[in-house]
Design a protein around this motif. Structure first.
Motif, PDB file in Angstrom:
ATOM      1  N   ARG A 112      13.318  -6.833 -15.414  1.00 43.72           N
ATOM      2  CA  ARG A 112      12.376  -5.742 -15.690  1.00 43.72           C
ATOM      3  C   ARG A 112      11.609  -5.332 -14.446  1.00 43.72           C
ATOM      4  O   ARG A 112      10.989  -4.289 -14.424  1.00 43.72           O
ATOM      5  CB  ARG A 112      11.376  -6.182 -16.765  1.00 43.72           C
ATOM      6  N   ARG A 113      11.671  -6.124 -13.420  1.00 43.45           N
ATOM      7  CA  ARG A 113      10.862  -5.891 -12.234  1.00 43.45           C
ATOM      8  C   ARG A 113      11.691  -5.296 -11.102  1.00 43.45           C
ATOM      9  O   ARG A 113      12.873  -5.559 -10.984  1.00 43.45           O
ATOM     10  CB  ARG A 113      10.244  -7.210 -11.758  1.00 43.45           C
ATOM     11  N   LEU A 114      11.011  -4.509 -10.278  1.00 42.76           N
ATOM     12  CA  LEU A 114      11.623  -4.068  -9.038  1.00 42.76           C
ATOM     13  C   LEU A 114      11.343  -5.132  -7.988  1.00 42.76           C
ATOM     14  O   LEU A 114      10.196  -5.548  -7.795  1.00 42.76           O
ATOM     15  CB  LEU A 114      11.033  -2.721  -8.604  1.00 42.76           C
ATOM     16  N   ASN A 115      12.385  -5.598  -7.325  1.00 39.16           N
ATOM     17  CA  ASN A 115      12.244  -6.579  -6.254  1.00 39.16           C
ATOM     18  C   ASN A 115      12.815  -5.981  -4.980  1.00 39.16           C
ATOM     19  O   ASN A 115      13.980  -5.571  -4.956  1.00 39.16           O
ATOM     20  CB  ASN A 115      12.971  -7.876  -6.596  1.00 39.16           C
ATOM     21  N   ALA A 116      12.005  -5.921  -3.937  1.00 37.60           N
ATOM     22  CA  ALA A 116      12.441  -5.362  -2.662  1.00 37.60           C
ATOM     23  C   ALA A 116      12.151  -6.357  -1.549  1.00 37.60           C
ATOM     24  O   ALA A 116      11.076  -6.950  -1.491  1.00 37.60           O
ATOM     25  CB  ALA A 116      11.727  -4.045  -2.375  1.00 37.60           C
ATOM     26  N   VAL A 117      13.130  -6.567  -0.676  1.00 33.02           N
ATOM     27  CA  VAL A 117      12.970  -7.414   0.497  1.00 33.02           C
ATOM     28  C   VAL A 117      12.698  -6.507   1.690  1.00 33.02           C
ATOM     29  O   VAL A 117      13.358  -5.476   1.862  1.00 33.02           O
ATOM     30  CB  VAL A 117      14.236  -8.258   0.736  1.00 33.02           C
ATOM     31  N   PHE A 118      11.723  -6.884   2.522  1.00 28.58           N
ATOM     32  CA  PHE A 118      11.393  -6.043   3.673  1.00 28.58           C
ATOM     33  C   PHE A 118      10.853  -6.910   4.807  1.00 28.58           C
ATOM     34  O   PHE A 118      10.543  -8.087   4.628  1.00 28.58           O
ATOM     35  CB  PHE A 118      10.372  -4.964   3.294  1.00 28.58           C
ATOM     36  N   THR A 119      10.762  -6.304   5.989  1.00 31.40           N
ATOM     37  CA  THR A 119      10.222  -6.984   7.161  1.00 31.40           C
ATOM     38  C   THR A 119       8.879  -6.377   7.526  1.00 31.40           C
ATOM     39  O   THR A 119       8.754  -5.156   7.654  1.00 31.40           O
ATOM     40  CB  THR A 119      11.181  -6.873   8.358  1.00 31.40           C
ATOM     41  N   ALA A 120       7.871  -7.234   7.687  1.00 33.45           N
ATOM     42  CA  ALA A 120       6.546  -6.808   8.150  1.00 33.45           C
ATOM     43  C   ALA A 120       6.368  -7.306   9.577  1.00 33.45           C
ATOM     44  O   ALA A 120       6.454  -8.509   9.843  1.00 33.45           O
ATOM     45  CB  ALA A 120       5.456  -7.375   7.249  1.00 33.45           C
ATOM     46  N   SER A 121       6.167  -6.379  10.493  1.00 34.80           N
ATOM     47  CA  SER A 121       5.993  -6.723  11.903  1.00 34.80           C
ATOM     48  C   SER A 121       4.514  -6.683  12.249  1.00 34.80           C
ATOM     49  O   SER A 121       3.844  -5.663  12.056  1.00 34.80           O
ATOM     50  CB  SER A 121       6.769  -5.753  12.801  1.00 34.80           C
ATOM     51  N   ILE A 122       3.993  -7.818  12.774  1.00 35.94           N
ATOM     52  CA  ILE A 122       2.590  -7.922  13.129  1.00 35.94           C
ATOM     53  C   ILE A 122       2.453  -8.747  14.398  1.00 35.94           C
ATOM     54  O   ILE A 122       2.966  -9.870  14.470  1.00 35.94           O
ATOM     55  CB  ILE A 122       1.762  -8.550  11.981  1.00 35.94           C
ATOM     56  N   GLY A 123       1.799  -8.169  15.409  1.00 35.35           N
ATOM     57  CA  GLY A 123       1.565  -8.883  16.663  1.00 35.35           C
ATOM     58  C   GLY A 123       2.821  -9.389  17.325  1.00 35.35           C
ATOM     59  O   GLY A 123       2.835 -10.480  17.904  1.00 35.35           O
ATOM     60  N   GLY A 124       3.906  -8.638  17.231  1.00 34.83           N
ATOM     61  CA  GLY A 124       5.165  -9.050  17.837  1.00 34.83           C
ATOM     62  C   GLY A 124       5.963 -10.040  17.017  1.00 34.83           C
ATOM     63  O   GLY A 124       7.030 -10.483  17.436  1.00 34.83           O
ATOM     64  N   GLU A 125       5.475 -10.391  15.843  1.00 34.35           N
ATOM     65  CA  GLU A 125       6.171 -11.336  14.971  1.00 34.35           C
ATOM     66  C   GLU A 125       6.699 -10.613  13.736  1.00 34.35           C
ATOM     67  O   GLU A 125       5.998  -9.777  13.145  1.00 34.35           O
ATOM     68  CB  GLU A 125       5.220 -12.452  14.525  1.00 34.35           C
ATOM     69  N   ASP A 126       7.934 -10.916  13.360  1.00 35.04           N
ATOM     70  CA  ASP A 126       8.533 -10.348  12.158  1.00 35.04           C
ATOM     71  C   ASP A 126       8.451 -11.357  11.019  1.00 35.04           C
ATOM     72  O   ASP A 126       8.834 -12.520  11.189  1.00 35.04           O
ATOM     73  CB  ASP A 126       9.996  -9.976  12.397  1.00 35.04           C
ATOM     74  N   ARG A 127       7.960 -10.901   9.858  1.00 37.75           N
ATOM     75  CA  ARG A 127       7.879 -11.752   8.685  1.00 37.75           C
ATOM     76  C   ARG A 127       8.711 -11.113   7.576  1.00 37.75           C
ATOM     77  O   ARG A 127       8.507  -9.949   7.226  1.00 37.75           O
ATOM     78  CB  ARG A 127       6.423 -11.904   8.211  1.00 37.75           C
ATOM     79  N   ARG A 128       9.637 -11.873   7.047  1.00 36.24           N
ATOM     80  CA  ARG A 128      10.471 -11.386   5.954  1.00 36.24           C
ATOM     81  C   ARG A 128       9.742 -11.664   4.650  1.00 36.24           C
ATOM     82  O   ARG A 128       9.385 -12.819   4.346  1.00 36.24           O
ATOM     83  CB  ARG A 128      11.817 -12.093   5.977  1.00 36.24           C
ATOM     84  N   LEU A 129       9.505 -10.623   3.869  1.00 38.41           N
ATOM     85  CA  LEU A 129       8.701 -10.727   2.653  1.00 38.41           C
ATOM     86  C   LEU A 129       9.440 -10.114   1.466  1.00 38.41           C
ATOM     87  O   LEU A 129      10.429  -9.387   1.630  1.00 38.41           O
ATOM     88  CB  LEU A 129       7.353 -10.020   2.837  1.00 38.41           C
ATOM     89  N   VAL A 130       8.917 -10.400   0.275  1.00 39.22           N
ATOM     90  CA  VAL A 130       9.486  -9.859  -0.961  1.00 39.22           C
ATOM     91  C   VAL A 130       8.380  -9.172  -1.753  1.00 39.22           C
ATOM     92  O   VAL A 130       7.309  -9.745  -1.970  1.00 39.22           O
ATOM     93  CB  VAL A 130      10.113 -10.971  -1.825  1.00 39.22           C
ATOM     94  N   LEU A 131       8.646  -7.950  -2.157  1.00 39.36           N
ATOM     95  CA  LEU A 131       7.743  -7.227  -3.058  1.00 39.36           C
ATOM     96  C   LEU A 131       8.274  -7.347  -4.477  1.00 39.36           C
ATOM     97  O   LEU A 131       9.441  -7.053  -4.746  1.00 39.36           O
ATOM     98  CB  LEU A 131       7.664  -5.753  -2.671  1.00 39.36           C
ATOM     99  N   THR A 132       7.422  -7.788  -5.390  1.00 40.73           N
ATOM    100  CA  THR A 132       7.728  -7.789  -6.824  1.00 40.73           C
ATOM    101  C   THR A 132       6.814  -6.765  -7.475  1.00 40.73           C
ATOM    102  O   THR A 132       5.591  -6.912  -7.426  1.00 40.73           O
ATOM    103  CB  THR A 132       7.497  -9.175  -7.447  1.00 40.73           C
ATOM    104  N   LEU A 133       7.397  -5.741  -8.049  1.00 40.00           N
ATOM    105  CA  LEU A 133       6.627  -4.628  -8.608  1.00 40.00           C
ATOM    106  C   LEU A 133       7.001  -4.425 -10.065  1.00 40.00           C
ATOM    107  O   LEU A 133       8.186  -4.337 -10.408  1.00 40.00           O
ATOM    108  CB  LEU A 133       6.904  -3.347  -7.811  1.00 40.00           C
ATOM    109  N   LEU A 134       5.999  -4.380 -10.922  1.00 44.11           N
ATOM    110  CA  LEU A 134       6.238  -4.149 -12.340  1.00 44.11           C
ATOM    111  C   LEU A 134       5.883  -2.700 -12.662  1.00 44.11           C
ATOM    112  O   LEU A 134       4.732  -2.288 -12.479  1.00 44.11           O
ATOM    113  CB  LEU A 134       5.384  -5.082 -13.193  1.00 44.11           C
ATOM    114  N   PRO A 135       6.843  -1.910 -13.136  1.00 37.51           N
ATOM    115  CA  PRO A 135       6.539  -0.522 -13.466  1.00 37.51           C
ATOM    116  C   PRO A 135       5.425  -0.420 -14.497  1.00 37.51           C
ATOM    117  O   PRO A 135       5.307  -1.268 -15.385  1.00 37.51           O
ATOM    118  CB  PRO A 135       7.867   0.013 -14.015  1.00 37.51           C
ATOM    119  N   GLU A 136       4.600   0.599 -14.376  1.00 40.48           N
ATOM    120  CA  GLU A 136       3.508   0.821 -15.326  1.00 40.48           C
ATOM    121  C   GLU A 136       4.070   0.942 -16.742  1.00 40.48           C
ATOM    122  O   GLU A 136       5.112   1.555 -16.973  1.00 40.48           O
ATOM    123  CB  GLU A 136       2.738   2.098 -14.972  1.00 40.48           C
ATOM    124  N   GLY A 137       3.371   0.334 -17.691  1.00 36.93           N
ATOM    125  CA  GLY A 137       3.770   0.402 -19.088  1.00 36.93           C
ATOM    126  C   GLY A 137       4.532  -0.808 -19.568  1.00 36.93           C
ATOM    127  O   GLY A 137       4.664  -1.012 -20.775  1.00 36.93           O
TER     128      GLY A 137
END
Length: 230
Positions: A37-62
């Motif tokens: 039921r959830r949207l799951n997206a993998v993405f890279t967040a770059s901060i201060g020259g460092e890359d962090r691989r993260l996961v977004l878990t998003l539940l649609p409204e309703g």
């Protein structure tokens, strides 16, 4: 990169920049198929020259929730503090206006989650016993958390005998099936014959610890995922 991931990149960068106190760039995002039921997206967040691989878990409204995502995230953090193998939660919110629904951002844990791939990996590495031991140890640490330390928003099961309640629930679900399932009936009888006494105390339970909700790598159990029914 899909349209949905492009649309989320800017707000994700803004949220993480505010969270970490430094400018963050978000890229290399892709929506993965995991999650019913959830949207799951993998993405890279770059901060201060460092890359962090993260996961977004998003539940649609309703969508209906057994636990708010903020309570789920707090449970994961409490479990992590107790020594449970989890994906670390960076940020969570029940505010549906920020990304289009309640969400949680956690660290990406590499490894296998698809049951057939987990079984293949365990067979190749020969560490099945280790995975079982590590899973049992993690759940024991979860169950050791004092109930008064459980997140306030976590749902409570108000029954005197949760084992009996679970068996009755299974009985009802079997009775609702359109055709008889002898194997499931035998399984339910097996559970009845071997049922334990009611637990002496209340504790936190994951509720769905199984292949598909665990990450296994070359070393063994890497993380327990999907805490939405805790």
């Amino acid at each position: 990169m899909s349209a949905a991931s492009v649309d989320l990149a800017t707000p994700l960068a803004e949220l993480l920049s505010e969270r970490w106190g430094e400018p963050v760039d978000v890229g290399d995002a892709r929506i993965v198929t995991a999650g019913a039921r959830r949207l799951n997206a993998v993405f890279t967040a770059s901060i201060g020259g460092e890359d962090r691989r993260l996961v977004l878990t998003l539940l649609p409204e309703g969508e209906e929730l057994l636990n708010d995502l903020s309570a789920e995230a707090a449970t994961i953090l409490a479990a992590e503090d107790a020594g449970v193998r989890v994906a670390h939660v960076e940020l969570a919110s029940d505010d549906g206006l920020l990304l289009g629904g309640p969400f949680m951002i956690s660290s990406f844990v590499p490894g296998e989650t698809v049951p057939r791939r987990v079984l293949r990996l365990v067979a190749e590495r020969g560490h099945g016993d280790r995975v079982v031991e590590q899973l049992g140890a993690s759940l024991a640490r979860l169950h050791s958390i004092p109930v008064d330390a459980a997140p306030s928003g976590l749902r409570r099961v108000e029954v005197t005998d949760p084992i009996e309640a679970a068996l009755l629930h299974l009985r009802e679900k079997l009775d609702e099936l359109p055709v008889p399932r002898p194997v499931l009936e035998l399984g339910l009888r097996w559970l009845h014959r071997r049922r334990l006494d009611p637990p002496a105390r209340t504790t936190i339970g994951h509720g769905d610890a199984r292949t598909g909700n665990i990450v296994v790598d070359d070393q063994g159990l890497a993380a327990i995922l999907d805490w939405e029914v805790a």
